[in-house]
Motif scaffolding. Structure first.
Motif, PDB file in Angstrom:
ATOM      1  N   TRP A  97      86.858  39.729   9.874  1.00 10.76           N
ATOM      2  CA  TRP A  97      86.324  39.955  10.970  1.00 10.76           C
ATOM      3  C   TRP A  97      86.083  39.037  12.007  1.00 10.76           C
ATOM      4  CZ3 TRP A  97      88.727  44.516  10.845  1.00 10.76           C
ATOM      5  CH2 TRP A  97      88.289  45.458  11.900  1.00 10.76           C
ATOM      6  N   ILE A 137      88.106  44.213   2.063  1.00 11.98           N
ATOM      7  CA  ILE A 137      89.571  43.819   2.261  1.00 11.98           C
ATOM      8  C   ILE A 137      89.614  42.268   2.201  1.00 11.98           C
ATOM      9  CG2 ILE A 137      91.577  43.782   3.865  1.00 11.98           C
ATOM     10  CD1 ILE A 137      90.710  46.291   4.803  1.00 11.98           C
ATOM     11  N   TRP A 176      89.731  54.208   4.715  1.00  7.76           N
ATOM     12  CA  TRP A 176      88.978  54.231   6.027  1.00  7.76           C
ATOM     13  C   TRP A 176      88.337  52.949   6.040  1.00  7.76           C
ATOM     14  CZ3 TRP A 176      91.271  56.822   9.961  1.00  7.76           C
ATOM     15  CH2 TRP A 176      91.636  57.897   9.689  1.00  7.76           C
ATOM     16  N   VAL A 177      88.628  52.267   6.930  1.00 12.79           N
ATOM     17  CA  VAL A 177      87.643  50.827   7.357  1.00 12.79           C
ATOM     18  C   VAL A 177      86.564  51.659   8.060  1.00 12.79           C
ATOM     19  CG1 VAL A 177      87.425  48.530   8.142  1.00 12.79           C
ATOM     20  CG2 VAL A 177      89.390  49.405   6.565  1.00 12.79           C
ATOM     21  N   THR A 178      85.615  51.239   7.991  1.00 15.00           N
ATOM     22  CA  THR A 178      84.259  51.695   8.824  1.00 15.00           C
ATOM     23  C   THR A 178      83.535  50.620   9.240  1.00 15.00           C
ATOM     24  OG1 THR A 178      82.946  51.964   7.045  1.00 15.00           O
ATOM     25  CG2 THR A 178      84.123  54.086   7.726  1.00 15.00           C
ATOM     26  N   HIS A 179      83.395  49.696   8.470  1.00 10.25           N
ATOM     27  CA  HIS A 179      82.656  48.274   8.879  1.00 10.25           C
ATOM     28  C   HIS A 179      83.402  47.077   9.113  1.00 10.25           C
ATOM     29  CE1 HIS A 179      79.585  51.378   7.963  1.00 10.25           C
ATOM     30  NE2 HIS A 179      78.729  50.867   8.185  1.00 10.25           N
ATOM     31  N   GLY A 180      83.297  46.091   9.933  1.00 12.30           N
ATOM     32  CA  GLY A 180      83.437  44.859  10.029  1.00 12.30           C
ATOM     33  C   GLY A 180      82.398  43.916   9.969  1.00 12.30           C
ATOM     34  N   GLY A 181      82.276  43.201   8.869  1.00 10.29           N
ATOM     35  CA  GLY A 181      81.120  42.314   8.657  1.00 10.29           C
ATOM     36  C   GLY A 181      79.781  43.299   8.643  1.00 10.29           C
ATOM     37  N   ILE A 237      93.961  52.392   6.916  1.00  8.41           N
ATOM     38  CA  ILE A 237      94.746  51.254   6.359  1.00  8.41           C
ATOM     39  C   ILE A 237      96.202  51.869   6.174  1.00  8.41           C
ATOM     40  CG2 ILE A 237      95.543  49.865   4.503  1.00  8.41           C
ATOM     41  CD1 ILE A 237      92.499  49.655   4.066  1.00  8.41           C
ATOM     42  N   VAL A 275      92.498  39.681   5.963  1.00  9.96           N
ATOM     43  CA  VAL A 275      91.875  40.329   6.945  1.00  9.96           C
ATOM     44  C   VAL A 275      90.192  39.357   7.186  1.00  9.96           C
ATOM     45  CG1 VAL A 275      90.561  42.145   8.114  1.00  9.96           C
ATOM     46  CG2 VAL A 275      92.709  42.482   6.947  1.00  9.96           C
ATOM     47  N   PHE A 292      96.220  47.835  10.285  1.00 11.50           N
ATOM     48  CA  PHE A 292      95.291  49.109  10.611  1.00 11.50           C
ATOM     49  C   PHE A 292      95.859  49.890  11.699  1.00 11.50           C
ATOM     50  CE2 PHE A 292      92.285  45.456   9.692  1.00 11.50           C
ATOM     51  CZ  PHE A 292      91.610  45.988   8.447  1.00 11.50           C
ATOM     52  N   GLU A 345      82.406  38.220   7.651  1.00 12.47           N
ATOM     53  CA  GLU A 345      83.724  38.356   8.050  1.00 12.47           C
ATOM     54  C   GLU A 345      84.552  39.600   7.545  1.00 12.47           C
ATOM     55  OE1 GLU A 345      85.847  34.822   7.890  1.00 12.47           O
ATOM     56  OE2 GLU A 345      84.681  33.806   9.429  1.00 12.47           O
ATOM     57  N   VAL A 346      83.715  40.211   6.606  1.00  9.75           N
ATOM     58  CA  VAL A 346      84.639  41.182   5.750  1.00  9.75           C
ATOM     59  C   VAL A 346      84.865  42.708   6.328  1.00  9.75           C
ATOM     60  CG1 VAL A 346      84.368  42.663   3.503  1.00  9.75           C
ATOM     61  CG2 VAL A 346      84.262  40.102   3.438  1.00  9.75           C
ATOM     62  N   ALA A 347      85.964  43.234   6.201  1.00 13.62           N
ATOM     63  CA  ALA A 347      86.062  44.410   6.648  1.00 13.62           C
ATOM     64  C   ALA A 347      86.079  45.368   5.539  1.00 13.62           C
ATOM     65  CB  ALA A 347      87.684  44.575   7.203  1.00 13.62           C
ATOM     66  N   TRP A 348      85.188  46.574   5.567  1.00 14.18           N
ATOM     67  CA  TRP A 348      84.754  47.166   4.332  1.00 14.18           C
ATOM     68  C   TRP A 348      85.548  48.765   4.351  1.00 14.18           C
ATOM     69  CZ3 TRP A 348      82.416  44.974   0.471  1.00 14.18           C
ATOM     70  CH2 TRP A 348      81.746  43.874   0.962  1.00 14.18           C
ATOM     71  N   VAL A 349      86.149  49.102   3.256  1.00 17.33           N
ATOM     72  CA  VAL A 349      86.708  50.450   3.017  1.00 17.33           C
ATOM     73  C   VAL A 349      85.315  51.109   2.448  1.00 17.33           C
ATOM     74  CG1 VAL A 349      88.290  51.778   1.861  1.00 17.33           C
ATOM     75  CG2 VAL A 349      88.954  49.562   2.891  1.00 17.33           C
TER      76      VAL A 349
END
Lengths: 499, 499
Positions: free
Chosen positions: B162, B127, A112-117, A127, B160, A90, B109-113
């Protein structure tokens, strides 16, 4: 045991369910682009992934080629003083924005990653479309004194670029590559590194992939976003189009200034460093296919082939008792001599099917052995590249096979070089240039050039040709006039339609 | 040349700018957790990345350890019939949602694009937090007949997750691992594969990392999200806490049903396959640090050490003319014997500084050579593990060094095994259990167990201890009563506080 997976089982029979026999592929002459895709799928190099446009799965046979590339190139990079490391996937958006040209070049292609969980991130994360930004940030943290220089680090990693039009290996949303990132005390040292790596790439690609390339400098319009100078190696594909096979960038102090990569010099004065970056990718596999492949499928240079020899026992009578033990003994003998061997002892397929299948997969040498051969203490060897077939005594077989492998490697390079020479032209006339570029397999065209980006853009619009690079080895442009504008030429440029 | 990068230059002197000398680290007794971080940073295994919480950069010295792990484990996986491939980084949200337990376990725990370039994606992409979903999708596409089985594929990749609380190597947002994914015709074959790999992991970790582990099955509460059965290997760290060092999952038909991994059986009937998955990660490096490290830093087992021997020439008089050539000759002799050697010929540092620096980095053997040693045709060898120091004649040196390396490897495993035995307890009393778990270095506690998830949760709340696994080798639980509930025990469980 390895072979059980790369050639047998693993759902190896065709791209989709049902086509359980070797199916013909489109010929190059009929549709080169379709031929390429057919080879990729039928030789099981890669496959499309449902629901993920532009993302490919690299299948075991294709990945085995990548492992050979990694192994052979990594050894060269380590021998020239480089070490491997791993940097984050990242890049925080604010960091990516620091080098203006770089952002402009890459932002349109960033995922682009905008959310974590379940949580929305405070800052979007890119990325990596390339890692100058994140690696430069770490170098700024680590670098203190001129004594710490040079820093010579490489990483093997995955990269994501949001491409609109994709093609397996050649242009995919995600791909694998190595990216070297180095830091130097002075400008000449950075330039020396940039050119040293270009030389490593050229030697590696020509020696191992049997793919001849043209070394040169990119025009300003074609250089890497943020680089001072970009150099490339360019190969010619079977359809007369060029493939950029590797690039090496002298980044000057652009990234050092944007990311504060500074050190205390010998004169005790703090100063910005000079950096480079360079890479080759899974794209090389696309190049391999198109430089050597033919209407029967892939043709692999022995140095890079997962299997150099495939042994096909001829099933007569109780062949598992009579023929197979001999085939196994020959396999062991060849493996002991350092040859990578696949013994295809499957019952479900005929020898003819196996011949076609392993031709499709480009194995350099086929070895046939049947009851009569055993009587005569001989085997049949067949070359994938020339289709030559020969009876060879079992005595001294491995030396003979190694001789063939060496010869095949050299033959493929010579053949590819000859094809390239035949399709390399020189012109001082834009009309002739247009005719050449409109041809079926246009190739490289060298022409004296005025080095003007506007004219370059016009040539691209009018002919689809771009400047591949300004070759290191080329006729002098001195005293010539630009083939488009008639203005005094400053450099010899190499044009081609490119992938 | 390699050594120029992994030990010298590269901003090697301390975590931040300015601390240009070997600085003391926190002792284990004072603060184990701080000691761990000090070793990671000071031995330059990894570093924090500005702006990226929980993401680490693996520095060249740490990455060289990972390369050794890759090389040694990859050879074992290939020898057992597995091949490598590469699957996409992304998983479309709709695919991830197909296996219910799996989603529940991983979605948080997932990172989202969500965006590619400037465009919002129609469907969010996860991811990969693990690749069962995307690999299962491809297997469903490839698999046709029982003849295609087994499928035995592994991939080396980045992952990955989170995580809220992170620690370098042990728990990071991004990490590196290998993940094997296999498909089988029958349930027993899947179970056999799951256990075979667990055995490969145990043998690998004990032989190469000198890290003794306990093999066993996970409780239902601790098993992988979506698995039928999970097995693990568990190691004990220097602070008496456990580290899960590898897992192997028998996935039953759960994923085969969710992703339609089907084949035509020997009986011509279409049926669901049986799958497994298994992995080890960069976490192993965290284990290495904590199993062998001491108050002077890292202690590396020779089999995994980037450098097995560091040569420190003693700089007296014109040592570059008198001592250095001998040091170089010794290096060449050792390298020719297959030993990985670093010759530290830097002028800027004293021998004492170098001794401390290479101790911090855990190099198994130090070789000192000065003018007097040359006169006497000897060198000084010093062991990192026992601190033993010895004069050794130059004649026959490489055989002597190899003997030491073998002995150090064995000594480290024996020492770690002894520590683990000392900290392994057996109890039938919950009160005693609580006292053990409240101790300074609690270790493993075996106890007869009723296999009840609610009670398991209560034990965790009350003592922070979790069931590491039900060990394959343990006293029988037959006729015993559960140490918590007094109900009949069904299994012997191994508890510990875990990382």
């Amino acid at each position: 045991m390895n072979e059980q997976q790369q050639g047998k089982g693993q759902g190896t029979r065709g791209g989709g369910k049902g086509d359980a026999f070797v199916t013909a592929i489109t010929s190059q002459g009929e549709d080169y682009s379709r031929w390429y895709l057919d080879v990729v799928l039928r030789a099981e190099l890669a496959d499309y992934t449902p629901g993920l446009k532009g993302c490919m799965t690299i299948r075991p046979y294709g990945y085995a080629i990548w492992e050979r590339i990694q192994q052979l190139l990594d050894a060269r990079l380590k021998a020239t003083g480089h070490v491997n490391a791993y940097f984050p996937l990242f890049i925080p958006e604010s960091l990516l924005m620091k080098e203006a040209e770089h952002v402009e070049g890459f932002a349109p292609e960033v995922a682009w990653v905008t959310h974590g969980g379940k949580e929305k991130l405070e800052e979007r994360l890119a990325i990596r479309p390339t890692s100058e930004v994140i690696i430069g940030t770490m170098y700024a943290k680590w670098l203190q004194s001129w004594r710490d220089l040079p820093i010579l680090i490489n990483q093997w990693a995955n990269i994501v670029r949001w491409e609109k039009v994709t093609r397996p290996f050649l242009r995919t949303t995600e791909f694998l590559w190595q990216e070297g990132h180095t830091v130097h005390e002075t400008e000449p040292e950075a330039e020396e590194e940039t050119l040293k790596i270009l030389g490593v790439y050229k030697e590696f690609v020509e020696t191992e992939l049997a793919m001849p390339v043209i070394e040169g400098r990119k025009s300003d319009a074609e250089k890497f976003a943020g680089a001072a100078k970009t150099y490339s190696i360019e190969a010619l594909m079977g359809d007369g189009r060029a493939l950029q096979a590797g690039t090496s960038h002298n980044l000057g102090q652009n990234f050092a200034k944007a990311f504060e990569i500074k050190f205390q010099g010998r004169d005790k004065v703090e100063q910005h460093a000079w950096t480079t970056s360079w890479g080759v990718s899974t794209r090389l596999i696309g190049g391999l296919i198109m430089v050597h492949g033919d209407d029967s499928g892939l043709v692999l240079p022995p140095n890079i082939a997962p299997y150099q020899v495939v042994i096909v026992p001829i099933p007569r009578g109780d062949w598992r008792e009579t023929v197979l033990p001999h085939a196994q003994a020959i396999k062991e003998q060849l493996v002991a001599a350092g040859v990578r061997v696949m013994l295809d002892d499957r019952d479900a397929y005929t020898p003819g099917w196996k011949f076609a299948e392993w031709e499709m997969r480009g194995v350099p040498v086929r070895l046939e052995i049947g009851p009569k051969d055993i009587e005569k203490q001989q085997v049949v060897l067949a070359r994938r590249d020339t289709r030559e077939k020969q009876f060879v005594p079992m005595d001294g077989l491995s030396v003979y096979v190694q001789g063939w492998l060496t010869d095949i490697q050299a033959t493929l390079l010579a053949r590819a070089t000859q094809v390239r020479e035949e399709r390399t032209h020189y012109t001082e006339s834009y009309d002739e240039f247009k005719t050449l570029m409109a041809g079926a397999r246009p190739g490289f065209v060298y022409a004296p050039w005025c080095d003007d980006a506007d004219v370059e853009a016009r040539v691209k619009t009018e002919t689809q040709a771009t400047i591949r690079n300004y070759p290191f080895v080329a006729p002098s442009a001195e005293g010539k006039t630009c083939f488009v504008t008639g203005r005094p030429a400053t450099v010899m440029a190499c044009f081609a339609k490119a992938y």
